[in-house]
Design a protein around this motif. Structure first.
Motif, PDB file in Angstrom:
ATOM      1  N   PHE A   1       0.818  -1.216   0.000  1.00  0.00           N
ATOM      2  CA  PHE A   1       0.000   0.000   0.000  1.00  0.00           C
ATOM      3  C   PHE A   1       0.854   1.269   0.000  1.00  0.00           C
ATOM      4  O   PHE A   1       0.365   2.350   0.348  1.00  0.00           O
ATOM      5  CB  PHE A   1      -0.931   0.001   1.206  1.00  0.00           C
ATOM      6  N   ALA A   2       2.112   1.148  -0.412  1.00  0.00           N
ATOM      7  CA  ALA A   2       3.035   2.292  -0.357  1.00  0.00           C
ATOM      8  C   ALA A   2       2.512   3.494  -1.125  1.00  0.00           C
ATOM      9  O   ALA A   2       2.569   4.627  -0.637  1.00  0.00           O
ATOM     10  CB  ALA A   2       4.409   1.878  -0.898  1.00  0.00           C
ATOM     11  N   ASP A   3       1.999   3.275  -2.335  1.00  0.00           N
ATOM     12  CA  ASP A   3       1.533   4.398  -3.146  1.00  0.00           C
ATOM     13  C   ASP A   3       0.369   5.118  -2.478  1.00  0.00           C
ATOM     14  O   ASP A   3       0.317   6.353  -2.450  1.00  0.00           O
ATOM     15  CB  ASP A   3       1.114   3.914  -4.541  1.00  0.00           C
TER      16      ASP A   3
ATOM     17  N   ALA B   1      -0.288  10.879   2.928  1.00  0.00           N
ATOM     18  CA  ALA B   1       0.643  11.781   3.601  1.00  0.00           C
ATOM     19  C   ALA B   1       0.878  13.058   2.788  1.00  0.00           C
ATOM     20  O   ALA B   1       0.868  14.167   3.342  1.00  0.00           O
ATOM     21  CB  ALA B   1       1.969  11.064   3.857  1.00  0.00           C
ATOM     22  N   ASP B   2       1.074  12.918   1.484  1.00  0.00           N
ATOM     23  CA  ASP B   2       1.307  14.093   0.639  1.00  0.00           C
ATOM     24  C   ASP B   2       0.085  15.002   0.591  1.00  0.00           C
ATOM     25  O   ASP B   2       0.204  16.238   0.597  1.00  0.00           O
ATOM     26  CB  ASP B   2       1.697  13.665  -0.777  1.00  0.00           C
TER      27      ASP B   2
ATOM     28  N   PHE C   1      -8.290  16.429   2.894  1.00  0.00           N
ATOM     29  CA  PHE C   1      -7.613  15.272   3.473  1.00  0.00           C
ATOM     30  C   PHE C   1      -8.593  14.121   3.702  1.00  0.00           C
ATOM     31  O   PHE C   1      -8.332  12.974   3.309  1.00  0.00           O
ATOM     32  CB  PHE C   1      -6.949  15.668   4.789  1.00  0.00           C
ATOM     33  N   LEU C   2      -9.728  14.405   4.307  1.00  0.00           N
ATOM     34  CA  LEU C   2     -10.693  13.354   4.607  1.00  0.00           C
ATOM     35  C   LEU C   2     -11.268  12.736   3.332  1.00  0.00           C
ATOM     36  O   LEU C   2     -11.424  11.515   3.229  1.00  0.00           O
ATOM     37  CB  LEU C   2     -11.832  13.908   5.465  1.00  0.00           C
TER      38      LEU C   2
ATOM     39  N   ILE D   1       1.268  10.079   9.459  1.00  0.00           N
ATOM     40  CA  ILE D   1      -0.100  10.415   9.053  1.00  0.00           C
ATOM     41  C   ILE D   1      -0.912  10.906  10.244  1.00  0.00           C
ATOM     42  O   ILE D   1      -1.662  11.888  10.143  1.00  0.00           O
ATOM     43  CB  ILE D   1      -0.762   9.202   8.381  1.00  0.00           C
ATOM     44  N   HIS D   2      -0.760  10.261  11.405  1.00  0.00           N
ATOM     45  CA  HIS D   2      -1.478  10.710  12.601  1.00  0.00           C
ATOM     46  C   HIS D   2      -1.040  12.110  12.992  1.00  0.00           C
ATOM     47  O   HIS D   2      -1.866  12.939  13.407  1.00  0.00           O
ATOM     48  CB  HIS D   2      -1.236   9.750  13.757  1.00  0.00           C
ATOM     49  N   HIS D   3       0.248  12.402  12.878  1.00  0.00           N
ATOM     50  CA  HIS D   3       0.757  13.737  13.211  1.00  0.00           C
ATOM     51  C   HIS D   3       0.154  14.782  12.279  1.00  0.00           C
ATOM     52  O   HIS D   3      -0.288  15.852  12.741  1.00  0.00           O
ATOM     53  CB  HIS D   3       2.284  13.737  13.106  1.00  0.00           C
ATOM     54  N   ILE D   4       0.110  14.492  10.999  1.00  0.00           N
ATOM     55  CA  ILE D   4      -0.481  15.430  10.037  1.00  0.00           C
ATOM     56  C   ILE D   4      -1.960  15.652  10.350  1.00  0.00           C
ATOM     57  O   ILE D   4      -2.450  16.797  10.352  1.00  0.00           O
ATOM     58  CB  ILE D   4      -0.313  14.896   8.605  1.00  0.00           C
ATOM     59  N   TRP D   5      -2.668  14.560  10.627  1.00  0.00           N
ATOM     60  CA  TRP D   5      -4.095  14.656  10.894  1.00  0.00           C
ATOM     61  C   TRP D   5      -4.368  15.500  12.145  1.00  0.00           C
ATOM     62  O   TRP D   5      -5.273  16.336  12.169  1.00  0.00           O
ATOM     63  CB  TRP D   5      -4.670  13.251  11.073  1.00  0.00           C
ATOM     64  N   ARG D   6      -3.566  15.312  13.180  1.00  0.00           N
ATOM     65  CA  ARG D   6      -3.730  16.092  14.412  1.00  0.00           C
ATOM     66  C   ARG D   6      -3.471  17.570  14.140  1.00  0.00           C
ATOM     67  O   ARG D   6      -4.189  18.448  14.661  1.00  0.00           O
ATOM     68  CB  ARG D   6      -2.780  15.553  15.484  1.00  0.00           C
TER      69      ARG D   6
END
Length: 227
Positions: free
Chosen positions: A79-81, A87-88, A106-107, A141-146
């Motif tokens: 699932f890398a892509d 994230a991007d 994002f969502l 991803i969690h950091h970006i979302w927060r």
């Protein structure tokens, strides 16, 4: 995840910092394993038999583990892509002039990726234990979302009582909607997502009858969902 370093054995002295190219048969095996794993995860979920994956790829189980020492290594590679897109997109959303539009971008992107791939749908909605590269990707991803949540709240467009665990609960419901409507009503998830987005707006906020799940409660609930 770093790709495996495979060297040709020429018996000649060479500089240690100049990697040799990956052998073509090793590359074929890796590609075959990724294709087989993608199909297996889509059909049987993320706990699909790795023995089955190896057989479907036409290699021995030892070959699978040489390329992917753990299941998480294989998941990140498969699932890398999609993980990179998430994230991007989060970084672009943080740079968006409109904090609400960035939050929605994002969502919508994350949910759309789930809707097109049942394997990724399970990965995104189940906060399974992870280590190594998988843990690093999830933490990013969690950091970006927060940060997206905090930014939208600071701009006064997102209700102040919304926390990251509420977002994970959204993914639980989103995941089940996708499972039920996949191939039947492939865009039904959009209606549910935007109903929830309306509920997240600051101007729609009313006192809630119960608090958000704690981290401990989230771990227990996620474990139950994962069987």
């Amino acid at each position: 995840m770093r790709p495996p370093s495979v060297w040709y054995d020429t018996g000649m002295t060479r500089a240690p910092d100049i990697p040799r190219p990956v052998r073509s048969d090793s590359r074929r095996n890796r590609d075959a394993l990724l294709a087989a794993a993608r199909d297996a995860f889509a059909e049987h979920g993320l706990n699909a038999s790795l023995q089955h994956v190896a057989r479907a790829a036409g290699v021995a189980i030892g070959t699978l583990y040489r390329h992917f020492p753990t299941r998480d290594d294989l998941l990140v590679a498969v699932f890398a892509d999609k993980l990179r897109i998430v994230a991007d997109t989060g970084e672009r959303a943080l740079a968006h002039e409109d904090a609400w539009a960035g939050f929605v971008l994002f969502l919508e992107t994350l949910c759309a990726l789930q809707a097109e791939d049942l394997g990724f749908n399970e990965l995104a909605s189940m906060d399974r234990p992870a280590e190594g590269g998988a843990a690093e990707v999830r933490a990013r991803i969690h950091h970006i979302w927060r940060r997206l949540l905090t930014r939208a709240q600071e701009h006064g467009v997102l209700r102040q009582d919304l926390v990251l665990n509420d977002m994970f609960v959204l993914l639980w419901s989103h995941s089940r909607i996708i499972e039920a409507t996949y191939g039947v009503a492939p865009h039904a998830w959009r209606r549910h997502l935007h109903l929830m987005l309306d509920a997240y707006r600051a101007e729609r906020a009313h006192p809630l009858p119960a608090p958000a799940l704690t981290d401990a409660e989230m771990r227990l609930a996620t474990a139950r969902l994962g069987g």
